[in-house]
Motif scaffolding. Structure first.
Motif, PDB file in Angstrom:
ATOM      1  N   GLN A1518     -54.273  -6.179  58.527  1.00 36.49           N
ATOM      2  CA  GLN A1518     -53.828  -5.046  57.700  1.00 36.49           C
ATOM      3  C   GLN A1518     -52.317  -5.083  57.484  1.00 36.49           C
ATOM      4  O   GLN A1518     -51.826  -4.819  56.386  1.00 36.49           O
ATOM      5  CB  GLN A1518     -54.215  -3.722  58.372  1.00 36.49           C
ATOM      6  N   ILE A1519     -51.592  -5.450  58.557  1.00 35.07           N
ATOM      7  CA  ILE A1519     -50.125  -5.532  58.435  1.00 35.07           C
ATOM      8  C   ILE A1519     -49.742  -6.650  57.471  1.00 35.07           C
ATOM      9  O   ILE A1519     -48.894  -6.466  56.586  1.00 35.07           O
ATOM     10  CB  ILE A1519     -49.477  -5.758  59.824  1.00 35.07           C
ATOM     11  N   LEU A1520     -50.364  -7.831  57.639  1.00 34.24           N
ATOM     12  CA  LEU A1520     -50.065  -8.957  56.746  1.00 34.24           C
ATOM     13  C   LEU A1520     -50.372  -8.591  55.296  1.00 34.24           C
ATOM     14  O   LEU A1520     -49.579  -8.871  54.386  1.00 34.24           O
ATOM     15  CB  LEU A1520     -50.895 -10.183  57.155  1.00 34.24           C
ATOM     16  N   GLU A1521     -51.525  -7.951  55.088  1.00 29.19           N
ATOM     17  CA  GLU A1521     -51.919  -7.578  53.735  1.00 29.19           C
ATOM     18  C   GLU A1521     -50.929  -6.582  53.136  1.00 29.19           C
ATOM     19  O   GLU A1521     -50.556  -6.670  51.966  1.00 29.19           O
ATOM     20  CB  GLU A1521     -53.332  -6.968  53.768  1.00 29.19           C
ATOM     21  N   HIS A1522     -50.480  -5.645  53.965  1.00 35.85           N
ATOM     22  CA  HIS A1522     -49.567  -4.607  53.477  1.00 35.85           C
ATOM     23  C   HIS A1522     -48.219  -5.201  53.058  1.00 35.85           C
ATOM     24  O   HIS A1522     -47.680  -4.860  52.004  1.00 35.85           O
ATOM     25  CB  HIS A1522     -49.363  -3.551  54.565  1.00 35.85           C
ATOM     26  N   PHE A1523     -47.688  -6.095  53.907  1.00 42.97           N
ATOM     27  CA  PHE A1523     -46.347  -6.616  53.632  1.00 42.97           C
ATOM     28  C   PHE A1523     -46.357  -7.853  52.725  1.00 42.97           C
ATOM     29  O   PHE A1523     -45.307  -8.270  52.235  1.00 42.97           O
ATOM     30  CB  PHE A1523     -45.628  -6.929  54.940  1.00 42.97           C
ATOM     31  N   ALA A1524     -47.548  -8.419  52.546  1.00 39.46           N
ATOM     32  CA  ALA A1524     -47.618  -9.576  51.641  1.00 39.46           C
ATOM     33  C   ALA A1524     -47.456  -9.133  50.193  1.00 39.46           C
ATOM     34  O   ALA A1524     -47.005  -9.897  49.341  1.00 39.46           O
ATOM     35  CB  ALA A1524     -48.951 -10.300  51.820  1.00 39.46           C
ATOM     36  N   ASN A1525     -47.833  -7.902  49.915  1.00 36.24           N
ATOM     37  CA  ASN A1525     -47.717  -7.366  48.560  1.00 36.24           C
ATOM     38  C   ASN A1525     -46.353  -6.699  48.396  1.00 36.24           C
ATOM     39  O   ASN A1525     -46.025  -5.764  49.112  1.00 36.24           O
ATOM     40  CB  ASN A1525     -48.829  -6.344  48.285  1.00 36.24           C
ATOM     41  N   GLY A1526     -45.553  -7.195  47.480  1.00 34.04           N
ATOM     42  CA  GLY A1526     -44.242  -6.601  47.245  1.00 34.04           C
ATOM     43  C   GLY A1526     -43.195  -7.162  48.192  1.00 34.04           C
ATOM     44  O   GLY A1526     -43.392  -8.168  48.871  1.00 34.04           O
ATOM     45  N   ASN A1527     -42.056  -6.519  48.237  1.00 28.23           N
ATOM     46  CA  ASN A1527     -40.929  -7.013  49.033  1.00 28.23           C
ATOM     47  C   ASN A1527     -40.492  -5.982  50.073  1.00 28.23           C
ATOM     48  O   ASN A1527     -39.315  -5.809  50.331  1.00 28.23           O
ATOM     49  CB  ASN A1527     -39.752  -7.362  48.117  1.00 28.23           C
TER      50      ASN A1527
END
Length: 1781
Positions: A1518-1527
């Motif tokens: 969930q963390i990877l998915e959240h921070f992978a989108n956008g900057n």
């Protein structure tokens, strides 16, 4: 009427204006030449003749005409005019006349005319004065219109008025006139209902009078005048409704006496609704002026004024108030008033005068609701009685009328006639009563009726048979229509008179069906015997038909004589007539009947269309109301059995439940097979009509059904009575007869119940089906009924069940209809049957619950009462919900085996729904009182446990003594003792023994919580009125209760009430209520509390993490930043940090506890429901503080220990670098003394020689290499030394470094013998403690810990100690069945791996920190410094770069990595992912929802079998998915880079100020480091290398450093952006995934049966719980012999008769119902609905084969109903389980 008169046209004063009265009076000359000619005029001259004879020719309101005689030869004149105080105006004219215009009306003007000669000389002026005519007043208004007076107001014209002349005309005749100087006038003593013309003129001082302005006005009729005075005029057309009167407003809670005429009707209604016999005694009085000093009392003047005060003008006759209210009320309020008046034994209107139309109204509808019960002497022997609606009773009626004047009071005589001497009551109002002597204004012509009804006791009864008594108010000559009606409907008419000399033709001309009696008063001087004889002869009267009050007869003898005549007349069997039949007579005479209203007649037809077809009640219910019969009762039984599973026996629980659900479906299908019956079609159609027609329909239905039930029940009761005489022989017959009586009852509630069943059954049909669409409007119809004041059946008393879907949609519709005013307070009355509960509610709130005739309340009914806007804020509610319940300990239910259980269910439900509970106790029934208290205490205890603590009030009925409250002090004390004793007993039964007192479970004050109410009747019914003491006591109780409502902490809204209804009833259906209860409101409140607590907890952790990071940095910088004068060492610094840590921890712990206190003080959010968790969360805060303290202290000590070890190493390095620096400086000095300038190559050669020589001479004594294996072995032996010598021997024999190289496998020797003996039951019943799984999981965790520690620094003893503690925590659980061999093998395995990895880490650390290697790394730097010193080059730029890149850049990177962790967590706790991480329950919901969406078998297996690993992986994903989108990650990094760059620049600036410019950069750098000591950990070795061999100056160094900082920021920003998210997360000091895991993982406990994870909030919770449990087979539970996966779900099993066995039960079978005895810290409630566990049923049904294959078992035997569950249903069940809206 007044309103009309004010709109009539009249002559406005403006009609008399010729032009604008504001225009200038100045007139211009008509000729320019004349103006030029007059320029030469200079002065007046006697030589010029003056005009002669100036006269006023004409006058108007705005002009004056003048004429004068012109002197001979003169043609030019000057005219001048002015009003007093004004500048004169002039004009030149050549005429001898002038019309002066645009003057002000009613104003005196002075006019002067002067002759002008040709030489411009002027004559003397000639003067005259004149008044312009006045205009009449403007804007005349008629106001204060009454029946005999009216007032005028007007605006005065714009001129001085001496007075106004006002005349009042009736036609062409002046009625009154007046002159006044004011702008108002009033006329009194006018005739009512007459139109008058008011004419007003203005009179000037000179007597000149204006034209008349006319205004028309009409006095009110007597009726209009009285209604206006009483404040009822608006209600004459817009009728008062019952709901308006019953609405709770400020008048409800005040005892203020009436202070105006307009308050009298409301006082009367208020008392009447409370059935107060003093209602007719209302009168008003103005506030007494207490300021008058008795010393100022003037005997003569004050007594005169006292005499003048005895004015009856403002006193209203109570009969007028009654008449006015009946005229201004709708039919339903009239019915209620008539009913209450009848209960008070007041006479009620039979014919209501219309006042205006001289056409009375027959009040048949108003009397229809009166039901009387009596026993005529003919039934005395059988002890039978008659109970019937009074309008349908065949009774003789005797009427009393008056002819002419009568010297004795007819009404008073009637009262004495109808009253027993020991029980006198004023049935009819008379002149000796309060205000009874006040003249009647509108009630003449009123015919009242009352009834005498015998009780069957010859010693008490006045008449042996019932009789109706009518009384006509006024002279029969004025009310011939009423008299004719009475003559044709009465059996006898008594005419009272003083004299028959007056016109008595009415007696002889009237057609009499009634027997006529003449009653005269011989004592009156006007009595004429001859006239009496004449009339008696004309009427052919017998002697017995004439009664005379002779001189020797007093009142008592006269009444006795009259009573004797009546008694004899009754014995003659006089003709009888029902009131209903009198409507025909009324129509013949042109008398209106109130039932002739169109809506009433339509409703009557609709109601009779249904009820006329009812011949046999039981048969009608079977054919027309089939859905609520056996089918509904069977459904109710199945629903309870689904929860209680009493009959499951040895069957598989889920299969049994599936079978029950199939049966339910079949019953619903059977219900659906019925078409809507004809009766129900008519009923629903009637409910769909207008509001008024619907209300009439329901009333007709209720009355018709009551009449039918009364008829059918009479015979059954007789049979019941006969059977009971031989109760032993007829026991079964009595029981059957009792059921038959129950089935013969039929009321509106049965029709509404059928609506509910129609709707419930329709819900099983697809949504788009026509049959279902046909039912969608039913909840709205029912909701509107509730709003109209009709009761709704909450609990079906016959089936003991609630149709929850029906109730839900009705209440949701109700909520929609009343939005936003949906706040409610719920009040319930509980008590033993027939103790007056319903009567108490009816008296308090005026409500009538739907109770079938002859039956007490069955089940529970709810009813709404509106709270007025002026009181809603104070009471914190918009409606009161009143719940009336079936009496506890009901004889009707006593025959049933489960009657006590039924009472418990009902009491638990209604008390749970209540904010205030009224316990009604009849004092004469102490045994049953004790029984009911036992039931009530159980219910209160249950409510306390589920978060509700209602207010309790005890009402003791039939307590007559005025000193009851004081005398019952001992009784109250005894009652409290009994309640305490019952609480202890109930607590023991419910398993909640911490509750020892009644006040522990209830808000109850023995002094304020007990009310003593006298008996209801004052005397012997049926002729007894309601006891005034009863009404007053109930009134006081009501006022107190309204105050209690306002103080309620638990008021909610309609949706909240619905949630409580659903959850309470669901829990009630289970046997163990407390442990079955689930409520979405409680769940929501608990979730909210958990959410808030989690925020506080995270803030606490985050703050302490930041503090610890800063402290560790300070420890790292200790040597770098320490002042030379500072003598304290590292130990002192550690003590200081610990002290600071304690201060920080104390402060933040206090902050959480304060937040908790504030949170529970708020009034919203249902906080009171989670009050019982308050202590748990407080303990969690304290527990958190202890954990953080231990963690902080441990990390501080570790940091200090590591720092001290590093100091030794750094000191060695420092010795070497210092020597090298000395040698290099000596070389520089030597080279500089050389005469020849050296090249770089020569410098390099010289430097190499010195470097080699120095390095050779240095003693490189680095760190000693440790044998980590020996160290780990030592700690392992210390850990196991308590296990015995054999264990140590095993450890010594083992080669630790060889351990852990192969996979660890659990063998039989690892398990204790008891496990081997019960291996079958372990695999079948309890796989949760599989040793291999635990070992694998533990090894995985330890390896992760080892790898984390190996990333940094050197080995420390703490590392192996932590590993050993982790292992001990896992295998210390006795349920693991682990032997010593298992523990030794596991620890050797893990420690072997740890020893090898830690040895590698240690060796790497020694290699990296080898002194020779470190000095060699600095060689190039030393050479560069050497060249700079030799060439005396500026080192500022290079040294700044070195300091920035070697010291600051790595420190900044480390600081960002240390700071980012909390921000990443914060980012996950807001926005899209906020909900899923807010609480453990929401996390579970999010997790399971995603699993369902993906529907991947492997994911489910990981979730079930490796829950912790799966959760960690899921969170990280969930963390990877959240921070992978956008900057977002870059934004966080950049923010911290900006922050630290700014702080470094600020530190440079500050250090510049602190450092002497002449000093070297060493001091400057140290000052910079001190400024940053809590932020950046500066590596000491690198720092020493930077400051060595430098000649840099502070100023340029600082400047260069400031510039380079910006480059570092950009460099690091670029570096971060080049890394992927995974890499960046791996560098963070605080791992976000770990923090989020701790947040949502909680205590880590799992359900002992199905492995569902605990979701309880806080670390110190005392009970574990999960929102959703699952089939045990999903956790690899299989049957012992068949190895088939088990389908049982523990949330069902714990309420069944099934058993289980496990390690905790010593492998003995134990009842699931008593699971708390084995697992007291687990709470497994019932599912909120049968569908709530559909999620896991769906999963198991879908993947049954896959799970069996994976577990090497046989597929589970899936119940059929599971296979029908869809994915959508599974998702809905998930929402229901987690209370997701």
């Amino acid at each position: 009427m007044a309103g009309a008169s004010e709109d009539e046209a009249f002559e406005e004063a403006s009609d008399f204006f010729d032009g604008d009265d504001e225009a200038s009076l100045c007139m211009s000359l008509t000729s320019q030449s004349l103006e030029d000619d007059c320029k030469g005029i200079s002065a007046l001259s006697n030589a010029v003749p003056a005009p002669g004879d100036l006269t006023v020719q004409s006058v108007t309101t705005h002009s004056v005409g003048l004429i004068w005689d012109p002197p001979e030869g003169l043609k030019t004149f000057e005219l001048s005019f002015s009003a007093r105080g004004q500048q004169p105006e002039t004009q030149i004219t050549t005429s001898n006349s002038a019309e002066v215009e645009k003057l002000h009306p009613g104003t005196e003007y002075t006019f002067s005319v002067t002759s002008i000669s040709e030489s411009n000389s002027r004559s003397l002026p000639v003067t005259v004065t004149a008044f312009t005519y006045p205009v009449p007043p403007e804007r005349i208004k008629v106001s204060h219109v009454s029946a005999d007076s009216l007032s005028l107001t007007w605006e005065s014209p714009n001129f001085p008025v001496c007075q106004y002349h006002v005349t009042c005309w009736q036609g062409d005749k002046i009625v009154q006139e007046t002159k006044t100087a004011f702008k108002t006038a009033a006329f009194s003593n006018l005739s009512p209902g007459v139109q008058y013309s008011m004419k007003i003129t203005c009179v000037l001082q000179n007597g000149m009078e204006s034209k008349m302005a006319t205004r028309h006005g009409q006095t009110k009729t007597i009726l209009e005048g009285l209604l206006t005075d009483l404040g009822l005029m608006n209600h004459y057309t817009d009728k008062l409704s019952l709901s308006t009167v019953l609405e709770i407003n400020k008048n409800t809670i005040t005892d203020e006496p009436a202070t105006s005429l307009s308050s009298l009707p409301w006082c009367f209604l208020k008392r009447l609704m409370m059935v107060n016999v003093t209602a007719r005694g209302v009168k008003w009085s103005s506030p007494v002026d207490t300021s008058i000093d008795s010393a100022d009392f003037d005997m003569y003047s004050e007594l005169d004024s006292l005499l003048n005060c005895q004015d009856t003008k403002d006193v209203v006759n109570p009969l007028d108030i009654v008449t006015a209210l009946f005229l201004c009320s709708d039919g339903f309020l009239q019915q209620e008033m008539a009913l209450k008046m009848s209960m008070c034994q007041f006479s009620v209107p039979l014919l209501l005068p219309s006042c205006n139309k001289n056409q009375p109204m027959f009040m048949l509808w108003a009397l229809r609701d009166i039901v009387k019960k009596f026993r005529p002497h003919t039934l005395e022997d059988s002890r039978g009685f008659v109970e019937e609606r009074i309008v349908l009773s065949d009774l003789p009626m005797v009427s009393f009328v008056r002819l002419g004047e009568c010297s004795f009071s007819k009404s008073q005589v009637l009262n004495k006639l109808l009253s027993n001497p020991q029980q006198y009551h004023d049935t009819f109002l008379h002149h000796d009563m309060d205000c009874g002597d006040s003249p009647r204004k509108i009630s003449d012509g009123l015919v009242e009726i009352s009834w005498y009804l015998p009780c069957g006791n010859k010693n008490i009864d006045i008449f042996p048979e019932p009789v109706a008594v009518a009384n006509l108010r006024g002279d029969i000559r004025s009310f011939e229509t009423q008299y004719s009606f009475l003559c044709q409907t009465s059996s006898a008419v008594f005419v009272l008179f003083d004299s028959l000399d007056t016109d008595h033709k009415i007696l002889t001309t009237q057609h009499h069906k009634a027997q006529l009696f003449l009653v005269g008063n011989v004592q009156n001087k006007n009595f004429n015997m001859d006239a009496l004889k004449l009339v008696a002869s004309e009427l052919n009267l017998k002697k017995t038909n004439v009664m005379l009050k002779v001189k020797q007869m007093n009142d008592a003898d006269f009444v006795k004589s009259l009573r004797s005549v009546l008694t004899n007349w009754l014995k003659s069997d006089p003709p009888k007539m029902q009131l209903e039949q009198m409507a025909d007579v009324a129509h013949e005479l042109g008398i209106r009947v109130d039932e002739d209203d169109q809506e009433c007649q339509k409703a009557k037809v609709n109601a009779f269309e249904i009820t006329s077809k009812i011949k046999d009640t039981s048969q009608f219910k079977e054919t027309q109301l089939p859905l609520q019969g056996k089918i509904w009762k069977e459904l109710a039984k199945l629903e309870k059995e689904e929860c209680r599973l009493r009959k499951a026996g040895d069957q598989n629980i889920e299969h049994y439940k599936s079978e029950l659900q199939t049966q339910k479906q079949n019953l619903r299908e059977k219900q659906c097979s019925y078409d809507m019956s004809e009766a129900m079609t008519c009923f629903i159609n009637a409910l769909s009509t207008s509001r008024l027609e619907k209300s009439y329909f329901l009333k007709w239905m209720r009355m018709n059904l009551d009449n039918l039930s009364r008829e059918s029940l009479t015979g059954l009761r007789e049979q019941y009575k006969e059977k009971c005489k031989h109760s032993v022989e007829n026991k079964e017959e009595i029981k059957e007869l009792d059921r038959h009586i129950s089935n013969s009852s039929l009321g509106i509630e049965h029709f509404v119940r059928e609506m509910g069943q129609l709707y419930e059954s329709a819900l099983t049909i697809p949504e788009n089906h026509a049959a279902r669409q046909q039912m969608t409007h039913l909840p709205e119809l029912c909701a509107k009924l509730l709003l109209d004041g009709f009761p709704l059946e909450l609990v079906d008393g016959d089936a003991s069940n609630i149709p929850l879907n029906w109730m839900k949609d009705v209440l949701l519709q109700l909520d929609h209809l009343v939005q936003p005013k949906n706040r409610i307070i719920v009040v319930t009355v509980l008590g033993v049957q027939s103790t007056g509960k319903s009567t108490l509610l009816n008296t308090m709130f005026g409500v009538q619950f739907a109770v079938s005739s002859g039956r007490c309340t069955r089940g529970a009914f709810m009813l709404l009462i509106k709270v007025s806007d002026d009181l809603s804020d104070k009471m914190k509610c918009d409606y009161l919900v009143i719940i009336d319940t079936e009496g506890l300990k009901s004889p009707e239910l006593a025959q049933l085996d489960d009657s006590y259980e039924h009472d418990n269910e009902l009491a638990t439900l209604v008390i749970g729904l209540s904010d205030v509970t009224i316990i009604n106790i009849a004092m004469e029934n102490s045994t049953e009182m004790k029984d009911i208290l036992q039931i009530v205490v159980h219910a209160f205890l249950r409510m306390k446990e589920v978060g509700k603590k209602p207010v309790c009030q005890f009402v003791h009925q039939n307590v007559a003594d005025v000193s009851a409250h004081d005398k019952n002090l001992r009784d109250r004390k005894l009652l409290l003792e009994q309640l305490d004793e019952m609480t202890q007993t109930a607590a023991k039964m419910e398993g909640k023994e911490e509750n020892q007192k009644f006040t522990d479970v209830m808000e109850y004050d023995p002094e304020k919580g007990n009310w003593y109410i006298p008996g209801l009747w004052h005397g012997n019914p049926p002729m007894a009125p309601v006891n005034a003491g009863y009404s007053e006591a109930v009134s006081d109780f009501k006022k107190t209760m309204i105050e209690v409502f306002g103080n309620c902490k638990t008021s909610g809204d309609i949706r909240g009430f619905l949630e409580w209804t659903k959850s309470l009833w669901n829990a009630v259906k289970y046997e163990n209520f407390i442990f079955s209860f689930r409520n979405s409101l409680v769940a929501d409140a608990y979730m909210q509390l958990c959410t808030e607590y989690n925020k506080w907890e995270w803030t606490f952790k985050k703050d302490m993490y930041k503090w610890l990071t800063s402290a560790e940095t300070k420890i790292s910088n200790f040597e770098v930043t320490r002042m030379e004068s500072d003598q304290s060492g590292m130990s002192d610094f550690l003590c200081q940090l610990k002290t600071n840590a304690i201060r920080e921890l104390d402060q933040r712990e206090k902050m959480i506890l304060n937040n908790l206190t504030v949170y529970f003080k708020q009034t919203g959010g249902h906080v009171h429901l989670v009050e019982r968790y308050r202590e748990e969360f407080g303990n969690s805060a304290k527990c958190l503080r202890r954990e953080l303290e231990n963690s902080v202290f441990g990390k501080l000590e570790l940091a200090v220990s590591i720092r001290q070890a590093m100091n030794k190493l750094e000191n060695i390095k420092k010795t070497n670098t210092d020597l090298m620096e000395t040698k290099v400086r000596a070389l520089v000095k030597k080279c500089k003394t050389s005469s020849a300038k050296k090249t770089d190559d020569e410098l390099k050669k010289d430097f190499e020689k010195v470097w080699e020589k120095t390095v050779t001479a240095l003693a490189f004594n680095g760190l000693d290499r440790k044998d980590i294996g020996d160290n780990v072995s030592h700690h392992l032996r210390s850990n196991m030394k308590q296990k015995g010598s054999s264990v140590n021997e095993s450890i010594n024999k083992a080669k630790l470094l060889e351990c852990g190289k192969t996979t660890f496998t659990v063998t039989q020797e690892h398990l204790i013998q008891r496990l081997i003996n019960h291996i079958g039951s372990l695999l079948s019943e309890n796989p949760r403690q599989n040793p291999q799984q635990i070992a694998d999981s533990l090894i995985k965790q330890c390896l992760a810990f080892i790898e984390e520690k190996c990333k940094k620094g050197d080995y420390h003893d703490n590392y192996i100690q932590e590993i050993l503690h982790m292992i001990d925590a896992f295998i210390g659980d006795p349920k693991l069945y682990a032997s010593k061999n298992f523990e030794i093998s596991l620890k050797l395995h893990i420690c072997g791996i740890a020893a090898r990895r830690f040895q590698e880490m240690h060796d790497h650390f020694i290699r990296d920190n080898d002194p020779r290697r470190c000095i060699e790394q600095l060689k190039e730097k030393y050479f560069a410094d050497f060249k700079d010193l030799y060439k005396e080059q500026d080192q500022c730029e290079r040294k700044a770069e070195e300091f920035a890149n070697l010291c600051l850049k790595p420190a900044v990177e480390t600081w960002v990595a240390a700071s980012l962790g909390p921000d990443v967590v914060d980012e996950m706790l807001v926005g899209k992912s906020a909900l899923q991480f807010s609480t453990r329950a929401f996390f579970q919901y999010s997790l399971l929802k995603q699993l369902l969406a993906e529907c991947n078998f492997e994911n489910y297996v990981k979730y079930i079998c490796s829950y912790e690993d799966f959760v960690k992986g899921w969170i990280y994903g969930q963390i990877l998915e959240h921070f992978a989108n956008g900057n977002k990650m870059s934004q966080l990094e950049e923010r911290y880079l900006r922050i630290i760059s700014s702080e470094i620049l600020q530190a440079i600036h500050t250090a510049q100020k602190q450092t002497d410019p002449k000093a070297g950069i060493k001091e400057f750098i140290q000052n910079v480091c001190r400024e940053l000591k809590g932020k950046l950990a500066i590596p000491k070795n690198a720092l020493d290398a930077v400051v060595a061999l430098n000649n840099a100056k502070v100023e340029p160094f600082a400047h260069s450093l400031s510039r380079i900082i910006q480059d570092i920021e950009l460099s690091l920003k670029k570096k971060f952006q080049e890394q992927n998210i995974d890499t960046r997360l791996s560098t963070l000091k605080m791992k976000p995934q770990d923090e989020l895991f701790k947040r949502v993982f909680g205590c880590g406990k799992q359900c002992p049966f199905c492995m569902a994870p605990c979701e309880a909030g806080g670390e110190a919770h005392t009970e574990h719980c999960a929102s959703i449990h699952r089939p045990k087979g999903l956790g690899n539970v299989r049957f012992e012999h068949s190895i088939t996966l088990v389908t049982d779900i523990c949330s069902s099993a714990v309420h069944s008769e099934a058993t289980f066995r496990c390690f905790e039960t010593n492998h003995q079978y134990h009842p699931y119902k008593k699971y708390r005895e084995i697992f007291p810290d687990w709470h497994i409630p019932a599912d909120p609905s049968i569908q709530a566990s559909d999620y896991w049923k769906y999963v198991m049904a879908k993947f049954n084969e896959e799970f069996a294959k994976r577990y090497a078992a046989k597929p589970g035997d899936i119940p059929f109903i599971w296979k029908t569950i869809t994915k959508k249903q599974a998702e809905n069940s998930l929402k229901e389980s987690f209370s997701i809206k």
